[in-house]
Each structure stands twice: as C-alpha cells, then as structure tokens.
Design a protein around this motif. Structure first.
Motif, PDB file in Angstrom:
ATOM      1  N   ALA A  92      -7.292  -4.504   7.851  1.00  0.00           N
ATOM      2  CA  ALA A  92      -8.664  -4.000   7.938  1.00  0.00           C
ATOM      3  C   ALA A  92      -9.361  -4.065   6.580  1.00  0.00           C
ATOM      4  N   LEU A  93      -8.669  -3.631   5.537  1.00  0.00           N
ATOM      5  CA  LEU A  93      -9.303  -3.616   4.213  1.00  0.00           C
ATOM      6  C   LEU A  93      -9.562  -5.026   3.697  1.00  0.00           C
ATOM      7  N   ALA A  94      -8.645  -5.948   3.943  1.00  0.00           N
ATOM      8  CA  ALA A  94      -8.883  -7.352   3.567  1.00  0.00           C
ATOM      9  C   ALA A  94     -10.066  -7.914   4.352  1.00  0.00           C
ATOM     10  N   GLY A  95     -10.173  -7.556   5.613  1.00  0.00           N
ATOM     11  CA  GLY A  95     -11.290  -7.994   6.436  1.00  0.00           C
ATOM     12  C   GLY A  95     -12.614  -7.454   5.937  1.00  0.00           C
ATOM     13  N   LEU A  96     -12.637  -6.176   5.559  1.00  0.00           N
ATOM     14  CA  LEU A  96     -13.854  -5.559   5.033  1.00  0.00           C
ATOM     15  C   LEU A  96     -14.296  -6.256   3.743  1.00  0.00           C
ATOM     16  N   GLU A  97     -13.338  -6.599   2.900  1.00  0.00           N
ATOM     17  CA  GLU A  97     -13.643  -7.314   1.661  1.00  0.00           C
ATOM     18  C   GLU A  97     -14.271  -8.682   1.958  1.00  0.00           C
ATOM     19  N   VAL A  98     -13.717  -9.399   2.935  1.00  0.00           N
ATOM     20  CA  VAL A  98     -14.255 -10.715   3.309  1.00  0.00           C
ATOM     21  C   VAL A  98     -15.666 -10.574   3.879  1.00  0.00           C
ATOM     22  N   VAL A  99     -15.902  -9.551   4.681  1.00  0.00           N
ATOM     23  CA  VAL A  99     -17.232  -9.329   5.258  1.00  0.00           C
ATOM     24  C   VAL A  99     -18.269  -9.148   4.163  1.00  0.00           C
ATOM     25  N   VAL A 100     -17.954  -8.340   3.159  1.00  0.00           N
ATOM     26  CA  VAL A 100     -18.896  -8.080   2.071  1.00  0.00           C
ATOM     27  C   VAL A 100     -19.096  -9.329   1.219  1.00  0.00           C
ATOM     28  N   ARG A 101     -18.032 -10.082   0.967  1.00  0.00           N
ATOM     29  CA  ARG A 101     -18.096 -11.247   0.084  1.00  0.00           C
ATOM     30  C   ARG A 101     -18.712 -12.476   0.759  1.00  0.00           C
ATOM     31  N   GLU A 102     -18.330 -12.755   2.011  1.00  0.00           N
ATOM     32  CA  GLU A 102     -18.696 -14.027   2.645  1.00  0.00           C
ATOM     33  C   GLU A 102     -19.760 -13.925   3.731  1.00  0.00           C
ATOM     34  N   ARG A 103     -20.074 -12.732   4.187  1.00  0.00           N
ATOM     35  CA  ARG A 103     -21.115 -12.535   5.205  1.00  0.00           C
ATOM     36  C   ARG A 103     -20.929 -13.411   6.446  1.00  0.00           C
ATOM     37  N   PRO A 104     -19.844 -13.226   7.184  1.00  0.00           N
ATOM     38  CA  PRO A 104     -19.654 -14.034   8.407  1.00  0.00           C
ATOM     39  C   PRO A 104     -20.704 -13.682   9.457  1.00  0.00           C
ATOM     40  N   GLU A 105     -20.973 -14.640  10.338  1.00  0.00           N
ATOM     41  CA  GLU A 105     -21.919 -14.412  11.426  1.00  0.00           C
ATOM     42  C   GLU A 105     -21.248 -13.762  12.624  1.00  0.00           C
ATOM     43  N   VAL A 106     -19.937 -14.018  12.763  1.00  0.00           N
ATOM     44  CA  VAL A 106     -19.157 -13.487  13.881  1.00  0.00           C
ATOM     45  C   VAL A 106     -17.844 -12.948  13.334  1.00  0.00           C
ATOM     46  N   ILE A 107     -17.435 -11.793  13.856  1.00  0.00           N
ATOM     47  CA  ILE A 107     -16.134 -11.214  13.501  1.00  0.00           C
ATOM     48  C   ILE A 107     -15.350 -11.043  14.790  1.00  0.00           C
ATOM     49  N   VAL A 108     -14.145 -11.610  14.815  1.00  0.00           N
ATOM     50  CA  VAL A 108     -13.216 -11.400  15.929  1.00  0.00           C
ATOM     51  C   VAL A 108     -12.219 -10.370  15.430  1.00  0.00           C
ATOM     52  N   LEU A 109     -12.213  -9.211  16.074  1.00  0.00           N
ATOM     53  CA  LEU A 109     -11.491  -8.053  15.546  1.00  0.00           C
ATOM     54  C   LEU A 109     -10.421  -7.562  16.511  1.00  0.00           C
ATOM     55  N   ASP A 110      -9.194  -7.473  16.002  1.00  0.00           N
ATOM     56  CA  ASP A 110      -8.109  -6.827  16.738  1.00  0.00           C
ATOM     57  C   ASP A 110      -8.165  -5.338  16.422  1.00  0.00           C
ATOM     58  N   LEU A 111      -7.821  -4.516  17.396  1.00  0.00           N
ATOM     59  CA  LEU A 111      -7.871  -3.069  17.162  1.00  0.00           C
ATOM     60  C   LEU A 111      -6.592  -2.525  16.534  1.00  0.00           C
ATOM     61  N   GLY A 112      -5.450  -3.158  16.805  1.00  0.00           N
ATOM     62  CA  GLY A 112      -4.169  -2.643  16.315  1.00  0.00           C
ATOM     63  C   GLY A 112      -3.801  -3.209  14.963  1.00  0.00           C
ATOM     64  N   LEU A 113      -4.496  -2.777  13.931  1.00  0.00           N
ATOM     65  CA  LEU A 113      -4.235  -3.262  12.575  1.00  0.00           C
ATOM     66  C   LEU A 113      -3.297  -2.314  11.848  1.00  0.00           C
ATOM     67  N   PRO A 114      -2.511  -2.816  10.877  1.00  0.00           N
ATOM     68  CA  PRO A 114      -1.490  -1.973  10.246  1.00  0.00           C
ATOM     69  C   PRO A 114      -2.033  -0.884   9.329  1.00  0.00           C
ATOM     70  N   ASP A 115      -3.198  -1.089   8.725  1.00  0.00           N
ATOM     71  CA  ASP A 115      -3.679  -0.123   7.744  1.00  0.00           C
ATOM     72  C   ASP A 115      -4.789   0.796   8.250  1.00  0.00           C
ATOM     73  N   LEU A 116      -5.436   0.435   9.343  1.00  0.00           N
ATOM     74  CA  LEU A 116      -6.564   1.209   9.836  1.00  0.00           C
ATOM     75  C   LEU A 116      -6.812   0.813  11.281  1.00  0.00           C
ATOM     76  N   ASP A 117      -7.201   1.759  12.111  1.00  0.00           N
ATOM     77  CA  ASP A 117      -7.531   1.425  13.494  1.00  0.00           C
ATOM     78  C   ASP A 117      -8.788   0.552  13.513  1.00  0.00           C
TER      79      ASP A 117
END
Length: 181
Positions: A92-117
């Motif tokens: 989740a935290l790596a994903g949040l970092e990528v969202v802020v840095r790269e501004r994707p148009e679409v995010i495909v998100l799994d709910l069962g992540l190891p560090d955060l729901d």
C-alpha cells in the motif's frame, strides 16, 4: 449517397475504379464543384468505428497495487498487451508513493495488502488522486463490496476475472469520465 459511376468523370483515369462497386458519399471541400472527396460507405463506417474506439482506447497510465507477485505480473503483462503503460507496487505504501510521483490515470487495487487494508489505502488515495480506482479482490461479501464502493472505488471486480474483462471495465470507467480523460 450515389453510385460511383456518376462521379468517375471528376477523377483521374488512373484512379482505382474498383472502389465504385458500392455506394459512396461525396463531401465537398469548398464551394468549387471540382473539389470533392469520395468515400465508399463501408470505409466511412470502418473509420467511424475506429475513431470511436480510439477516442477511449488511448494508452492509459495504470498502477497495479497487488501483493501476490504472480497475479501482479500476469495483470501487468495483460494490460501492457492491451497497450497501457503499467507500473506495479507490492504494498500500500509503495503504491501511494507511485500515485503521488507518477499520477496514474487508473489504479487496480487489491484489498488484501500486507501493510495496510486496501479500503484504508483507498481513503488515503482520494484526497491526492482523481484516478479511476478499480478494486480487484477475492473478497466477495456484499458488505465488503458496498463498503469499498462507498469509500471511493469506481468499480469492483471479484477474482478470478479475465484480463479482457478488466480492460473493458477500464474503458467503461474512462468513457463515463468523458473523452478528455
């Protein structure tokens, strides 16, 4: 709409006359009668379908946030094969970092992540991103689906699903946002 033979006289003799075996449409370029474009009707239909698909099918920047390496790699390969630019994150935290840095148009998100729901991550994403979020998860309970959609997900797909279905959901979500997205 008219038969091609009526307008053959305005074309060069070396023009491929086989195009005139079907009705076509004449578009005047300007007020001068000699400046016309001739398009067979099937060509216009094909062009229209192609333009409509390209309107929403242009490559999207997609972020996949999925902790399972094989699932993440398979989704990335499939979506890349559909022409999208794909970035991956395993937490989740790596994903949040990528969202802020790269501004994707679409995010495909799994709910069962190891560090955060995933639902908690979704709530963190919404203030910093207006990306389309499609949740792709094994959770099938109605309360999970409702809670996730209420938290800001644009769509919800339960595993297993086909890559073609996911790509169709991406296109559908982008269509709803309009052609400028």
């Amino acid at each position: 709409c008219c038969r091609g033979g009526e307008y053959e006289k305005i074309l060069n003799d070396d023009f491929d006359n086989s195009l005139f075996n079907e009705p076509f449409i004449v578009f005047e370029i300007d007020s001068i009668k000699e400046h016309k474009l001739l398009f067979p009707i099937t060509t216009l239909i094909i062009m229209g379908v192609f333009i409509q698909k390209m309107r929403y099918k242009k490559n999207k920047k997609i972020l996949i946030i999925e902790d399972e390496p094989r699932v993440r790699a398979a989704l990335a390969a499939a979506l890349s094969g559909f022409g999208h630019q794909v970035t991956q994150a395993a937490t989740a935290l790596a994903g949040l970092e990528v969202v802020v840095r790269e501004r994707p148009e679409v995010i495909v998100l799994d709910l069962g992540l190891p560090d955060l729901d995933g639902v908690d991550l979704l709530r963190m994403l919404r203030p910093v991103s207006d990306a389309v979020v499609i949740v792709a998860t094994a959770r099938v309970a109605e309360d999970d689906i409702v809670r996730t959609l209420d938290a800001g997900a644009d769509d919800y797909v339960c595993k297993p699903f086909s890559p073609a279905q996911l790509d169709a959901r991406i296109r559908a979500s982008m269509r709803r946002l309009g052609p400028n997205r």
